[in-house]
Scaffold this motif. Structure first.
Motif, PDB file in Angstrom:
ATOM      1  N   MET A   1      -8.719   3.976  11.149  1.00  0.00           N
ATOM      2  CA  MET A   1      -8.483   4.395   9.442  1.00  0.00           C
ATOM      3  C   MET A   1      -8.145   3.157   8.772  1.00  0.00           C
ATOM      4  O   MET A   1      -8.699   2.742   7.894  1.00  0.00           O
ATOM      5  N   VAL A   2      -7.062   2.783   9.282  1.00  0.00           N
ATOM      6  CA  VAL A   2      -6.395   1.347   8.490  1.00  0.00           C
ATOM      7  C   VAL A   2      -7.414   0.207   8.653  1.00  0.00           C
ATOM      8  O   VAL A   2      -7.690  -0.294   7.620  1.00  0.00           O
TER       9      VAL A   2
ATOM     10  N   LEU B   1      -8.459   2.060   4.794  1.00  0.00           N
ATOM     11  CA  LEU B   1      -7.706   3.243   4.295  1.00  0.00           C
ATOM     12  C   LEU B   1      -6.846   2.730   2.928  1.00  0.00           C
ATOM     13  O   LEU B   1      -6.858   3.485   2.023  1.00  0.00           O
ATOM     14  N   TYR B   2      -6.147   1.605   2.866  1.00  0.00           N
ATOM     15  CA  TYR B   2      -5.393   1.329   1.851  1.00  0.00           C
ATOM     16  C   TYR B   2      -6.102   0.403   0.907  1.00  0.00           C
ATOM     17  O   TYR B   2      -5.553  -0.141  -0.288  1.00  0.00           O
TER      18      TYR B   2
ATOM     19  N   ILE C   1       1.483   3.968  12.441  1.00  0.00           N
ATOM     20  CA  ILE C   1       0.562   2.817  12.006  1.00  0.00           C
ATOM     21  C   ILE C   1       0.490   3.156  10.685  1.00  0.00           C
ATOM     22  O   ILE C   1       0.387   1.959   9.850  1.00  0.00           O
ATOM     23  N   LEU C   2       0.227   4.366  10.280  1.00  0.00           N
ATOM     24  CA  LEU C   2      -0.123   4.651   8.765  1.00  0.00           C
ATOM     25  C   LEU C   2       0.946   4.256   7.878  1.00  0.00           C
ATOM     26  O   LEU C   2       0.868   3.519   6.837  1.00  0.00           O
ATOM     27  N   ALA C   3       2.290   4.403   8.110  1.00  0.00           N
ATOM     28  CA  ALA C   3       3.509   3.874   7.582  1.00  0.00           C
ATOM     29  C   ALA C   3       3.525   2.498   7.460  1.00  0.00           C
ATOM     30  O   ALA C   3       3.726   1.788   6.264  1.00  0.00           O
ATOM     31  N   THR C   4       3.456   1.874   8.533  1.00  0.00           N
ATOM     32  CA  THR C   4       3.906   0.417   8.736  1.00  0.00           C
ATOM     33  C   THR C   4       2.460  -0.195   7.821  1.00  0.00           C
ATOM     34  O   THR C   4       3.074  -1.286   7.174  1.00  0.00           O
ATOM     35  N   ALA C   5       1.450   0.182   8.059  1.00  0.00           N
ATOM     36  CA  ALA C   5       0.372  -0.487   7.336  1.00  0.00           C
ATOM     37  C   ALA C   5       0.230  -0.527   5.872  1.00  0.00           C
ATOM     38  O   ALA C   5       0.172  -1.167   5.123  1.00  0.00           O
ATOM     39  N   ALA C   6       1.124   0.614   5.322  1.00  0.00           N
ATOM     40  CA  ALA C   6       1.360   0.725   3.992  1.00  0.00           C
ATOM     41  C   ALA C   6       2.586   0.201   3.504  1.00  0.00           C
ATOM     42  O   ALA C   6       3.023   0.162   2.290  1.00  0.00           O
TER      43      ALA C   6
END
Length: 414
Positions: free
Chosen positions: A152-153, A157-158, A345-350
């Protein structure tokens, strides 16, 4: 909503859960589930995008000025044959990547995660006076493969959706229903799964002198690998190395030409992880060389999960809300768990803090003390067991309420 009350939950939510449970889908094949998710989010008023990271679904609901909170649920199931005896038990099958037909079951509880987030999304959409900001709900594929969050990243995603100020999520667990647990810092282990191919030389079983026996090579490798944790890693470090599969040969009187090992490594520290991987490589190649193997062994990564790190301040903020709702005696610290997750991974990427907790989902009558020292924790069915299935009441209502309460904490009304 009073902090001491559950939010009102749609009575049809239990039927949705049972439907998702009956129709589990493997990672990156969650087409039916994603369709249901998208339909319900649109009906609740979310802007919905499907096909993010192949089969992921993202919903966005903007409600005045304020921060952005990402709420995540995973959707995929496992190749496990269910043995719960429930009247809504899964009998589904699927074809895996090798072309083999396998049973499929929501043995990890992702159907509960999906149902709870859909319920919370509906509650928050109907009660926008209780929060302000942007709600980003992410229904992720392929968590069991360790690939869905990154997919998703990588799919923007962001770039395509608001970048969150916090990432929130929960995982149903074999704790008493009515309890919630969270641990700050390194909360869930990093995981590396490897496939090792050892090449020998086959021969008739009566002529071992003509062979280079890969089974003996594999046996030596397995035994030597068991010394990595006990003799090469500091006693203060926590790590696990498991050889979970050994495959070689098809007949009693034939020495095969090769053998395959599959192993899994769990660790919480990157330096420790690297040391273990280096040791595995050294041992595998050393045993092959000692045996006189005609070809170099190969070591292939099957999957990898990074360590999940809960932000201390963010988790405390969320758990304080839960303590006001459930009572502090019902909010536990489980310590660092050896299970693995890709939500980090969702937190780190953001660049956002992560607040991720465990939702109790087992009949409280099976426990005595109901805390992390309860002996029942070693005997009740746990995630990934064919016998695992959370009790619907009060797990479903608690899961919805936890997500709603956490959202209102992080997106407070003006």
């Amino acid at each position: 909503m009073s902090p001491h009350e559950n939010v009102p939950v749609d009575p049809q939510l239990a039927e949705l859960y049972k439907d998702l449970h009956r129709h589990p889908e493997l990672g990156f094949a969650e087409h039916r589930t994603a369709g249901i998710v998208a339909e319900r989010l649109r009906a609740a008023g979310f802007d919905v995008t499907t096909g993010v990271g192949r089969t992921g679904v993202v919903g966005v609901l903007r409600n005045d000025e304020g921060p952005t909170a990402l709420l995540r649920a995973d959707m995929d199931a496992l190749p496990v044959e269910e043995d719960t005896g429930l009247d809504y038990a899964s009998t589904a099958t699927a074809t895996d990547d090798s072309g083999t037909t396998v049973p499929v079951d929501h043995a990890c509880g992702h159907d509960m995660h999906t149902t709870c987030l859909l319920g919370a999304a509906d509650v928050l959409a109907r009660d926008q006076a209780s929060w302000a900001g942007t709600l980003l709900v992410v229904f992720q594929p392929a968590e069991e493969l360790g690939e869905g969050a990154q997919a998703m990243v990588d799919d923007g995603l962001y770039d395509r959706f608001p970048v969150p100020d916090v990432v929130l999520g929960q995982h149903v667990a074999p704790l008493p229903a009515g309890k919630i647990a969270g641990h700050a810092g390194a909360s869930y282990a990093g995981s590396d799964s490897l496939r090792v191919r050892l090449v020998g030389r086959g021969a008739h079983g009566s002529m071992p002198q003509a062979s280079i026996d890969p089974i003996v090579m594999a046996a030596g490798t397995v035994l030597r690998l068991q010394t990595v944790i006990s003799r090469e890693i500091p006693s203060t470090a926590t790590a696990v190395l498991t050889v979970g599969a050994v495959h070689a040969g098809d007949a009693a009187n034939v020495i095969p030409g090769e053998a395959e090992l599959r192993l899994n490594i769990r660790s919480y520290d990157e330096a420790v992880r690297r040391r273990i991987l280096e040791s595995v490589d050294r041992i595998v190649r050393g045993e092959a060389a000692t045996a006189g193997a005609p070809d170099e062994p190969t070591i292939t990564e099957i999957e990898r999960f990074p360590v999940v790190v809960n932000d201390q301040a963010a988790l405390a903020r969320t758990l304080d809300t839960f303590a006001a709702w459930l009572g502090p005696e019902n909010v536990l610290d489980p310590g660092a768990g050896a299970g693995s997750e890709d939500v980090g991974i969702l937190a780190t990427a953001a660049g956002a803090p992560l607040s991720y907790w465990l939702l109790g989902g087992t009949d409280p009558a099976l426990f005595t003390t109901g805390d992390m020292n309860d002996p029942a924790l070693l005997t009740v069915p746990s995630n990934h067991s064919p016998h695992y299935a959370p009790v619907l009441d009060p797990t479903l209502a608690n899961g919805v309420t936890a997500l709603v309460a956490a959202t209102r904490t992080w997106l407070p009304a003006a």
